[in-house]
Write a protein that holds these residues in place. Structure first.
Motif, PDB file in Angstrom:
ATOM      1  N   ARG A   6      -4.723  60.371  36.925  1.00 46.20           N
ATOM      2  CA  ARG A   6      -3.956  60.541  38.160  1.00 46.20           C
ATOM      3  C   ARG A   6      -3.471  59.194  38.685  1.00 46.20           C
ATOM      4  NH1 ARG A   6      -7.781  64.727  39.396  1.00 46.20           N
ATOM      5  NH2 ARG A   6      -9.066  63.243  40.555  1.00 46.20           N
ATOM      6  N   TRP A   7      -4.365  58.177  38.624  1.00 49.98           N
ATOM      7  CA  TRP A   7      -3.970  56.845  39.097  1.00 49.98           C
ATOM      8  C   TRP A   7      -2.880  56.253  38.217  1.00 49.98           C
ATOM      9  CZ3 TRP A   7      -4.511  54.936  43.650  1.00 49.98           C
ATOM     10  CH2 TRP A   7      -5.576  55.330  44.458  1.00 49.98           C
ATOM     11  N   ALA A   8      -2.960  56.501  36.917  1.00 45.86           N
ATOM     12  CA  ALA A   8      -1.922  55.994  36.010  1.00 45.86           C
ATOM     13  C   ALA A   8      -0.579  56.651  36.310  1.00 45.86           C
ATOM     14  CB  ALA A   8      -2.327  56.252  34.564  1.00 45.86           C
ATOM     15  N   LEU A   9      -0.622  57.977  36.585  1.00 44.94           N
ATOM     16  CA  LEU A   9       0.591  58.697  36.915  1.00 44.94           C
ATOM     17  C   LEU A   9       1.197  58.168  38.213  1.00 44.94           C
ATOM     18  CD1 LEU A   9       2.517  60.984  36.170  1.00 44.94           C
ATOM     19  CD2 LEU A   9       1.020  62.558  37.414  1.00 44.94           C
ATOM     20  N   PHE A  10       0.336  57.887  39.190  1.00 45.22           N
ATOM     21  CA  PHE A  10       0.814  57.372  40.469  1.00 45.22           C
ATOM     22  C   PHE A  10       1.418  55.974  40.296  1.00 45.22           C
ATOM     23  CE2 PHE A  10       0.217  55.499  44.750  1.00 45.22           C
ATOM     24  CZ  PHE A  10       0.957  56.431  45.475  1.00 45.22           C
ATOM     25  N   ALA A  11       0.815  55.173  39.387  1.00 52.31           N
ATOM     26  CA  ALA A  11       1.354  53.837  39.132  1.00 52.31           C
ATOM     27  C   ALA A  11       2.751  53.935  38.524  1.00 52.31           C
ATOM     28  CB  ALA A  11       0.429  53.071  38.196  1.00 52.31           C
ATOM     29  N   LEU A  12       2.947  54.907  37.613  1.00 50.89           N
ATOM     30  CA  LEU A  12       4.277  55.096  37.052  1.00 50.89           C
ATOM     31  C   LEU A  12       5.272  55.523  38.121  1.00 50.89           C
ATOM     32  CD1 LEU A  12       3.389  56.921  33.701  1.00 50.89           C
ATOM     33  CD2 LEU A  12       4.188  54.550  33.989  1.00 50.89           C
ATOM     34  N   LEU A  13       4.785  56.326  39.063  1.00 49.97           N
ATOM     35  CA  LEU A  13       5.615  56.761  40.179  1.00 49.97           C
ATOM     36  C   LEU A  13       6.097  55.560  40.983  1.00 49.97           C
ATOM     37  CD1 LEU A  13       6.699  58.833  42.299  1.00 49.97           C
ATOM     38  CD2 LEU A  13       4.425  58.781  43.310  1.00 49.97           C
ATOM     39  N   LEU A  14       5.197  54.633  41.241  1.00 55.63           N
ATOM     40  CA  LEU A  14       5.546  53.464  42.043  1.00 55.63           C
ATOM     41  C   LEU A  14       6.546  52.569  41.342  1.00 55.63           C
ATOM     42  CD1 LEU A  14       2.095  52.449  43.539  1.00 55.63           C
ATOM     43  CD2 LEU A  14       3.877  53.878  44.550  1.00 55.63           C
ATOM     44  N   LEU A  15       6.609  52.674  40.016  1.00 55.68           N
ATOM     45  CA  LEU A  15       7.551  51.862  39.252  1.00 55.68           C
ATOM     46  C   LEU A  15       8.817  52.636  38.917  1.00 55.68           C
ATOM     47  CD1 LEU A  15       5.038  50.159  36.812  1.00 55.68           C
ATOM     48  CD2 LEU A  15       6.093  49.158  38.843  1.00 55.68           C
ATOM     49  N   LYS A 116       3.631  67.167  45.147  1.00 56.18           N
ATOM     50  CA  LYS A 116       3.586  67.274  43.695  1.00 56.18           C
ATOM     51  C   LYS A 116       4.599  66.305  43.099  1.00 56.18           C
ATOM     52  CE  LYS A 116       2.240  72.154  43.602  1.00 56.18           C
ATOM     53  NZ  LYS A 116       2.611  73.509  43.103  1.00 56.18           N
ATOM     54  N   VAL A 117       4.273  65.790  41.922  1.00 56.51           N
ATOM     55  CA  VAL A 117       5.177  64.843  41.271  1.00 56.51           C
ATOM     56  C   VAL A 117       6.310  65.609  40.596  1.00 56.51           C
ATOM     57  CG1 VAL A 117       5.396  63.070  39.503  1.00 56.51           C
ATOM     58  CG2 VAL A 117       3.320  63.184  40.899  1.00 56.51           C
ATOM     59  N   GLU A 118       7.551  65.235  40.973  1.00 52.93           N
ATOM     60  CA  GLU A 118       8.741  65.834  40.364  1.00 52.93           C
ATOM     61  C   GLU A 118       9.726  64.708  40.047  1.00 52.93           C
ATOM     62  OE1 GLU A 118      10.500  69.251  42.236  1.00 52.93           O
ATOM     63  OE2 GLU A 118       8.663  69.692  43.363  1.00 52.93           O
ATOM     64  N   ASN A 119       9.955  64.516  38.756  1.00 56.03           N
ATOM     65  CA  ASN A 119      10.916  63.521  38.295  1.00 56.03           C
ATOM     66  C   ASN A 119      10.679  62.145  38.938  1.00 56.03           C
ATOM     67  OD1 ASN A 119      13.046  62.531  36.792  1.00 56.03           O
ATOM     68  ND2 ASN A 119      14.601  63.187  38.262  1.00 56.03           N
ATOM     69  N   GLY A 120       9.432  61.743  39.003  1.00 49.56           N
ATOM     70  CA  GLY A 120       9.109  60.416  39.511  1.00 49.56           C
ATOM     71  C   GLY A 120       8.994  60.308  41.012  1.00 49.56           C
ATOM     72  N   TRP A 121       9.003  61.434  41.719  1.00 47.84           N
ATOM     73  CA  TRP A 121       8.874  61.437  43.186  1.00 47.84           C
ATOM     74  C   TRP A 121       7.702  62.324  43.602  1.00 47.84           C
ATOM     75  CZ3 TRP A 121      12.350  59.101  46.763  1.00 47.84           C
ATOM     76  CH2 TRP A 121      13.441  58.427  46.173  1.00 47.84           C
ATOM     77  N   LEU A 122       6.983  61.913  44.632  1.00 43.41           N
ATOM     78  CA  LEU A 122       6.013  62.793  45.264  1.00 43.41           C
ATOM     79  C   LEU A 122       6.760  63.692  46.235  1.00 43.41           C
ATOM     80  CD1 LEU A 122       2.972  60.462  46.063  1.00 43.41           C
ATOM     81  CD2 LEU A 122       3.065  62.328  44.408  1.00 43.41           C
TER      82      LEU A 122
END
Length: 477
Positions: A6-15, A116-122
């Protein structure tokens, strides 16, 4: 492992690569209106004004009082600090994207509970609304626009540019949808788009506005807005705070306005056949304000010049217009105006609560002064005698149908005394907080007005578009 994933996914989101795109291009295509403000927080041009803001104490006062009034919601005030864009669509939907301040972003993320994560956005969804958060951006949209955005169907292009701009297209078939009168419906149908932009530059800022018309929808309106004649030379008129010359077919305007008002069962016949097409307006300094308002000159200090083709008929038409005006400026049953002799070669008209008007015929011109200060300025120095006017005049193109020049600083400083008096009256309080607000606001505006210089603007016709451009001096540092 799940937690690490989950943290890795969130890190990708931030980038998320969304930041590589401009705010406007993130919006779905097809918008009929849009408003954009860029990231002005780090503008090198605004550092001086930002310093004025802080030194005036207004920043501290607003921060303190807004936090007191809004509580935690005050954290959201910086939502557009790094830039923002909003768009409206034909179906009534909208899309908004912004780059908030760090503090605001922290407050927004703290509220994200069921995203929820959708296409790089929460993304969070509620009835009729979709909200999303990335590393540095937030968006809000109606469901259809959000679906297009999250599906990468973006790429809106604005028809205007600048550090601040907007545009709008009137919805089609407004007359049928809202039952508008035929004349008004034709006018609205002829307006294809209105847009305006402002850009900060070294030494000041530039502006551009565009009014795009469909000449076939309402030829009468288009011919008024897009004239062919040249205006008078402003340099030949008395100087003041500001002045402008332009072209307007008064005879056609009278017929057009009469027709428009008749659709609303208003029977006013604007007979302006004796007038020509050119006009000039000059605003002059008035007496030093006492801070109690402009009681002696309710219509300001203006010199108005109208081209005439038949002097005697034009004077009769003008007096008829003043008669209509006086009906709204005197107590019921006591309408009308009084001719009160002459002063300085002008005839004097007493027009109830509107005070005195002064007028005279001067060759092919009807000259109207709205105050004694304007009356005195009518025989003063001309614009062409001012070096600063001559310096700016050369920037006006030969095909301009109107142009104006003016001093921004003088009128601004003159208005401060009245502003100091009017704020407590507007708020309805004269307590310590109101006095502090008034003092700090006046102090800030005084600093800003002292940074202003002269300005020039002009309008030209490009095809079926009225284009107005201008430059205003600002001492940024």
């Amino acid at each position: 492992m799940k937690s690490l994933a989950r943290w890795a996914l969130f890190a990708l989101l931030l980038l998320s690569p969304a930041l590589a795109q401009s705010l406007v291009s993130l919006a779905p295509t097809g918008a009929i209106a849009g408003f954009y403000v860029g990231d002005l927080s780090n503008s090198p041009y605004l550092q001086g004004i930002a310093s004025d803001w802080r030194q005036s104490g207004l920043e501290a006062w607003l921060s303190r009082n807004l936090e007191k009034e809004l509580g935690q919601d005050s954290d959201l005030l910086g939502i557009a600090q790094g830039g923002a864009f909003a768009a409206v669509y034909p179906d009534g939907g909208f899309f908004f994207v912004a780059k908030p301040s760090t503090r605001t972003m922290q407050a927004i993320r703290a509220e994200v509970k069921k995203a929820k994560v959708e296409n790089g956005w929460l993304v969070e969804r509620s009835a009729g609304m979709v909200n999303g958060v990335s590393r540095d951006l937030v968006f809000m949209a109606t469901p259809r626009q959000a679906a297009l955005f999250l599906g990468n169907k973006r790429g809106l292009r604005a028809p205007v540019s600048g550090d601040l701009f907007f545009w709008g297209e009137p919805p089609r078939n407004l007359d049928a949808e809202y039952g508008l009168p035929p004349r008004l419906g034709l006018t609205l149908a002829s307006i294809k788009r209105i847009s305006a932009g402002m850009k900060l530059t070294a030494g000041g800022y530039t502006t551009e506005t565009r009014l795009e018309l469909d000449r076939n929808a309402d030829p009468a309106f288009s011919n008024l807005v897009l004239p062919r004649e040249k205006p008078w030379e402003l340099g030949e008129f008395p100087a003041g705070y500001s002045g402008g010359v332009g072209v307007l077919d008064l005879a056609s305007s009278g017929r057009y306005l009469s027709s428009l008002l008749s659709d609303f069962d208003v029977k006013l016949n604007f007979d302006l056949q004796a007038f020509g097409t050119r006009y000039a307006l000059v605003t002059v300094p008035g007496p030093r304000s006492s801070g109690v308002g402009n009681l002696e000159a309710p219509m300001g200090h203006q010199l108005i010049y109208l081209e005439v083709k038949d002097g005697a008929t034009a004077e009769a038409n003008f007096l008829a217009a003043v008669q209509n005006l006086a009906a709204f400026a005197t107590p019921e049953g006591q309408g009308g105006f009084k001719v009160a002799g002459q002063e300085g070669g002008f005839k004097v008209l007493e027009v109830g609560l509107l005070g005195n008007l002064y007028y005279r015929l001067d060759g092919d011109k009807l000259v109207v002064a709205t105050s004694k200060a304007a009356l005195a300025a009518a025989s003063g120095k001309l614009w062409k005698d001012r070096p600063e006017y001559q310096r700016f005049r050369v920037t006006v193109p030969q095909n301009a149908v109107s142009y104006s020049f003016g001093d921004q600083k003088g009128p601004g400083l003159e208005s401060l005394a009245t502003l100091r008096e009017s704020i407590p009256q507007t708020i309805g309080a004269e307590d310590k907080e109101t006095k502090e607000l008034t003092d700090r606001l006046v102090k800030f505006l005084e600093r800003v007005y002292n940074r202003l210089g002269n300005s020039i603007s002009y309008s030209v016709i490009e095809g079926s578009t009225l284009v107005s451009r201008g430059f205003s001096e600002v001492r940024w540092k």
